[in-house]
Design an enzyme around this catalytic site. Structure first.
Site, PDB file in Angstrom:
ATOM      1  CB  SER A 176      -0.882  -0.008   1.249  1.00 16.77           C
ATOM      2  OG  SER A 176      -1.238   1.316   1.595  1.00 16.77           O
TER       3      SER A 176
ATOM      4  CE  LYS B 266      -3.973  -2.804   3.477  1.00 11.92           C
ATOM      5  NZ  LYS B 266      -5.207  -3.515   3.715  1.00 11.92           N
TER       6      LYS B 266
END
Ligand code: ARG
Length: 459
Positions: free
Chosen positions: A274, A280
């Site tokens: 991300s 992420k």
């Protein structure tokens, strides 16, 4: 090409709606292959001379080379791939080019080219689904006895193994392959020689062109030959079902890779990060595979709507048959490749899955079955007694195997210590020996069968 009775040029808008070279150029190789077979047949039937056939063959070979080398001039003014190739042939070999279109029409020509194109794709799907099956089989083999919870309603139901779960998809994709093989069998008849719609007065040899192009036989009705597109609908519907299976597996990967499940992990190869959240790792490939089914079933619906209500024989509507098929098949090829890559890449988190396999009273059915087997209770009574034991465990916030014998006997006095033998996830899985069940021996046997089947598929 068809302007004899016309004195004016088509309007720009007419050109814009009519032109298909932008997409049907993908059938260039098939068009040349069919034209070469047609020219050979015309010469064999003495409809054209051998000298003309030699010129046609050489010219078509040269065009194929231009296409392969990327130098072929695709031109909008010649509408579609068929007229583009014929026009180019004229530039290369001169007037003789005009003999190629004897005893055929673009209607049987396009029907033939498109069948050849779809057939090539179906063969490709067989190989790429088999590749995916091999990846699934590899995971199954490595995890024949890796425990995981089996779900119904996405609620923990009974323990299974990861190997068994992988093999479920091997079965599904096996049926997908057989659907494509089936569709190929029905597709494999040759429209060439049907001409515009009614057949031709020339002494054509349709068996000759049919077998030169690898078809089973010529299509028996000329009207049907130029207007049938059910071969494409059938291929799309098989593609759509296959995409549905891919989508289900993709969804499982999305669920399994979430922090809440943490059943499997994917490497950097099939995930993205991300731009704002540094921690992420997103399963984008799985999500995109999950979504592709929209495009693919959309294509099936789109072509179905194009074909519905079309009177026999050819109508220009049918030019709209190709784009949905191209788009759907491109999407399916990519989705199959991505899924094969992800499956091979994923690492099951054994400890987490095994822990989850034994949690949430997943062996309650085993307890009920034990009560039936050992105490001779009718299943319904056993089910009820087990329910009481589960409720008791739940109240005390403990697992089934942590419920004491005294507590169990308060529900059914005849229960004895042997009951603890069936309360683990591993025991539960090992006991599911019925044909098709999750017991590791069964799964191993299925793996052996599939390995043999897949060794016969060329990839
Ligand atoms: N480009 C046309 C198609 O894809 C080829 C057939 C044209 N036939 C005709 N009668 N205009 O369908």
């Amino acid at each position: 090409m068809w302007g004899g009775r016309f004195s004016d040029k088509p309007s720009d808008i007419m050109q814009a709606i009519n032109v298909s070279i932008g997409f049907d150029r993908r059938m260039a190789a098939q068009d040349i292959r069919a034209s070469k077979a047609h020219a050979d047949m015309l010469a064999a039937a003495e409809i054209i001379t051998d000298t003309d056939n030699v010129a046609l063959q050489e010219g078509l070979d040269e065009i194929l080379l231009e296409i392969e080398e990327g130098t072929f001039p695709y031109r909008d003014e010649f509408e579609d791939i068929h007229l583009n190739i014929e026009a180019r042939l004229g530039e290369i070999i001169g007037e003789t080019a005009g003999r190629l279109h004897t005893a055929r029409s673009r209607n049987d020509q396009v029907a033939t080219d498109f069948r050849l194109w779809v057939r090539d794709q179906l063969d490709g799907f067989d190989a790429s689904i088999a590749r995916l099956q091999r990846a699934l089989l590899g995971q199954a083999e490595a995890h024949i006895d890796t425990l995981m919870p089996g779900f119904t309603h996405l609620q923990v139901a009974q323990p299974v193994t990861f190997g068994h779960h992988m093999m479920a998809y091997v079965e599904m994709f096996g049926r997908d392959r057989s659907r494509f093989i089936d569709a190929r069998r029905r597709l494999n008849e040759c429209p060439l020689g049907a001409a515009a719609l009614a057949g031709t007065p020339y002494p054509v040899d349709r068996d000759m062109t049919s077998s030169a192009l690898g078809f089973e036989k010529p299509m028996a009705n000329s009207l049907d030959a130029v207007s049938a597109r059910d071969f494409a609908l059938e291929a799309l519907s098989a593609a759509s079902i296959c995409a549905t299976h891919l989508s289900r597996l993709a969804e499982e990967i999305v669920i399994w890779t979430s922090a809440q499940f943490n059943f499997v992990s994917l490497s950097d190869k099939f995930t993205t990060g991300s731009s704002i959240m540094p921690q992420k790792r997103n399963p984008d490939a799985a999500e995109l595979v999950r979504a592709k089914v929209g495009r693919i079933s959309g294509a099936l619906l789109s072509l179905t709507m194009v074909m519905k209500g079309l009177p026999l024989a050819y109508s220009k509507d049918m030019q709209e048959d190709k784009e949905p098929v191209f788009e759907a098949f491109d999407a399916l090829s990519l989705a199959l490749a991505a899924m094969a890559g992800m499956v091979a890449d994923l690492t099951p988190q054994k400890t987490n899955m095994e822990k989850a396999a034994g949690a949430a009273y997943s062996t309650a059915t085993d307890l009920a079955d034990w009560l039936v087997r050992e105490l001779g209770l009718p299943f319904r009574q056993a089910h009820h007694a087990t329910g009481e034991i589960v409720a008791l465990a739940e109240r005390q916030n403990k697992a089934l195997h942590e419920v004491t014998l005294t507590e169990m006997q308060a529900v059914k006095p005849q229960i004895h210590a042997g009951v603890y033998d069936v309360l683990s996830a591993a025991k539960s899985v090992a006991s599911r020996t019925s044909y098709g069940g999750t017991a590791p021996n069964n799964v191993t046997a299925q793996i052996v069968i599939w390995k043999k089947k897949l060794s016969r598929v060329k990839t």
